[in-house]
Scaffold this motif. Sequence first.
Motif, PDB file in Angstrom:
ATOM      1  N   SER A   1       6.424  -4.333   1.717  1.00  0.00           N
ATOM      2  CA  SER A   1       6.304  -3.273   2.986  1.00  0.00           C
ATOM      3  C   SER A   1       7.692  -3.047   3.347  1.00  0.00           C
ATOM      4  N   LYS A   2       7.851  -1.875   3.441  1.00  0.00           N
ATOM      5  CA  LYS A   2       9.120  -1.388   3.945  1.00  0.00           C
ATOM      6  C   LYS A   2       9.139  -1.683   5.280  1.00  0.00           C
ATOM      7  N   THR A   3       8.179  -1.437   6.107  1.00  0.00           N
ATOM      8  CA  THR A   3       8.169  -1.808   7.477  1.00  0.00           C
ATOM      9  C   THR A   3       7.926  -3.348   7.899  1.00  0.00           C
TER      10      THR A   3
ATOM     11  N   GLN B   1       0.825  10.834  -3.901  1.00  0.00           N
ATOM     12  CA  GLN B   1       1.387  10.450  -2.649  1.00  0.00           C
ATOM     13  C   GLN B   1       3.046  11.183  -2.474  1.00  0.00           C
TER      14      GLN B   1
ATOM     15  N   GLU C   1       2.201  13.603   0.397  1.00  0.00           N
ATOM     16  CA  GLU C   1       2.944  12.894   1.604  1.00  0.00           C
ATOM     17  C   GLU C   1       3.970  13.639   1.933  1.00  0.00           C
TER      18      GLU C   1
ATOM     19  N   THR D   1       2.558  -2.902   8.121  1.00  0.00           N
ATOM     20  CA  THR D   1       1.526  -2.137   7.760  1.00  0.00           C
ATOM     21  C   THR D   1       0.276  -2.995   7.988  1.00  0.00           C
TER      22      THR D   1
ATOM     23  N   ILE E   1       0.890  -1.092  -0.106  1.00  0.00           N
ATOM     24  CA  ILE E   1      -0.105  -0.070  -0.107  1.00  0.00           C
ATOM     25  C   ILE E   1       0.886   1.333   0.006  1.00  0.00           C
ATOM     26  N   GLY E   2       0.337   2.199  -0.633  1.00  0.00           N
ATOM     27  CA  GLY E   2       1.119   3.476  -0.260  1.00  0.00           C
ATOM     28  C   GLY E   2       2.273   3.465  -1.535  1.00  0.00           C
ATOM     29  N   GLY E   3       3.381   3.874  -0.825  1.00  0.00           N
ATOM     30  CA  GLY E   3       4.618   3.634  -1.720  1.00  0.00           C
ATOM     31  C   GLY E   3       4.906   2.367  -2.125  1.00  0.00           C
ATOM     32  N   SER E   4       4.281   1.276  -1.466  1.00  0.00           N
ATOM     33  CA  SER E   4       4.791  -0.165  -1.918  1.00  0.00           C
ATOM     34  C   SER E   4       3.757  -0.686  -2.766  1.00  0.00           C
TER      35      SER E   4
ATOM     36  N   VAL F   1       0.021  10.858   8.897  1.00  0.00           N
ATOM     37  CA  VAL F   1      -0.926   9.645   8.770  1.00  0.00           C
ATOM     38  C   VAL F   1      -0.805   8.591   9.971  1.00  0.00           C
TER      39      VAL F   1
ATOM     40  N   GLN G   1       6.374  11.857   7.546  1.00  0.00           N
ATOM     41  CA  GLN G   1       4.805  11.527   7.231  1.00  0.00           C
ATOM     42  C   GLN G   1       4.207  11.174   8.445  1.00  0.00           C
TER      43      GLN G   1
END
Length: 538
Positions: free
Chosen positions: A199-201, A344, A348, A204, A146-149, A498, A495
């Motif tokens: 997913s970077k993290t 984004q 963002e 999410t 999601i988002g940047g991913s 969010v 960011q």
Amino acid sequence: MPEWRALAAHRDALGDVHLRDLFAQDPGRAERYGVQVGDLHLDYSKQLVTDETLRLLRDLASAADVAGLRDAMFRGERINITEDRAVLHTALRAPRDAVVEVDGENVVPEVHAVLDRMSAFAEAVRGGKWAGHTGLPIRAVVNIGIGGSDLGPAMAYEALRPYTRRDLDVRFVSNVDGADLHEALHGLDPATTLFVVASKTFTTIETLTNAHAAKRWLLESPGGDASAVAKHFVALSTNAAKVAEFGIDTSHMFEFWDWVGGRYSYDSAIGLSLMIAIGPDRFREMLDGFRLVDEHFRTAPPERNAPLLLGLLGVWYGGFFDAQAHAVLPYSHYLSRFTAYLQQLDMESNGKSTDREGRPVDWQTGPVVWGTPGTNGQHAYYQLLHQGTKLVPADLVGFARPVAGLGELAGQHDLLMANLFAQGQALAFGKTEEEVRAEGVPDAQVPHRVFPGNRPTTTLLAPELTPSVLGQLIALYEHKVFVQGAIWDIDSFDQWGVELGKVLAKRIEPALTEGSEVEGLDPSTTALVARYRTLRGR
Ligand code: F6P
């Protein structure tokens, strides 16, 4: 800043000058107000600027030390101050022999090591060598992020569709609404589907929820046991521990680093689904396009520096015309997700109201970015652009040739581009009352059919939408956003805005499912939660 005040005085002096006057006084501006970067030609002659405006804007950039911050970014300094991180998406497209250091360590070898692993994996999937758990080759790739991913690879997949392997079905799932995954899985065979969890993290909630659901779908299929996961799930992340916790073998993880922001990440491992679709060679051509604009941004003089110029124009309209929005209008069906991606990237990054020292800003920062491909928008919202009460500066993006090999049965491309040029002209020059009357329009209709014009646009023209041109376009906007953040003195790379919604959603969810009390819930939301539970029969 005195440079800001000089611009304010200049704006007053310009008054309600019209683009018609500016062209009458200076016909040479059509030639002069153009800049070339790589394959991109930017025509900014239809901007409400004069030589003096441009000079004053460049003075502002120099007073804000945009070049100094730019060089610090390229050097790997920790310019993302609130997260204490380097901002090095430019290292993702650095050549193999470049040296870019973070904390004294050259990161370029790692970047290329991951690119090489991605290439080998992409080739294995494309060549049928990476088989699913029953031995059948992969036919479908489902990117879950999601988002940047999500937005980057999804946008680029659409943009480069003519370059994709048409026998590989690539789909993107982002929304936690189960409908998204449900539709994406429709018609797919678990035995031939590869999930790319991006997913970077790797924390999410939307992505993990969808990934768990996808895992269940696989496990519930014939022969789908825990060992099948190894053949059907890969991860793109910075967080190996969380990837392992989810159950994906970290040898099937493609890594990136905390110095790559999510919305700046699609040319990292986050681009794996795209690379599978277009192949490693095309992916590298795209990286070359990014790099070309990076070099331009780093070295071109301010007068010919395209991202600097685009950034300054945005500062001009936000700061001195109170423009609240910016439209990006691509005249290419393939760029259907381009503006969503830029939303984004821009909003963002620059949707902030606190300066780098933590003080509230008292100037306009990032605009509302929006738009959809022409010509569809012309039959929807362009009415407001032409005759509404709001000033919406716009970028018109078009290509001289349709993508090679595209069937064109009725000369559509010339007609498409005629529309782009026509819109630029109509927005800038409008139609005067005299012109309307000369057409014999009935008196009562005249005021309704006058177009005031004076709506500024930049036209971006490139020969063709290739992987390299896409890379060039994205890098152009990345650096434009950077320039604006530098001038507005905000951290474009965090960011925090969010976070609150995420925390509240976590708190509210048990109230919906278990009916538990939520501490600190406002009366309006409490009533809505109660109504929701009644409607769900709980
Ligand atoms: O919306 C916040 C955000 O952190 C974005 O910046 C990011 O692109 C997105 O969530 C997804 O994050 P992740 O890649 O860690 O799943």
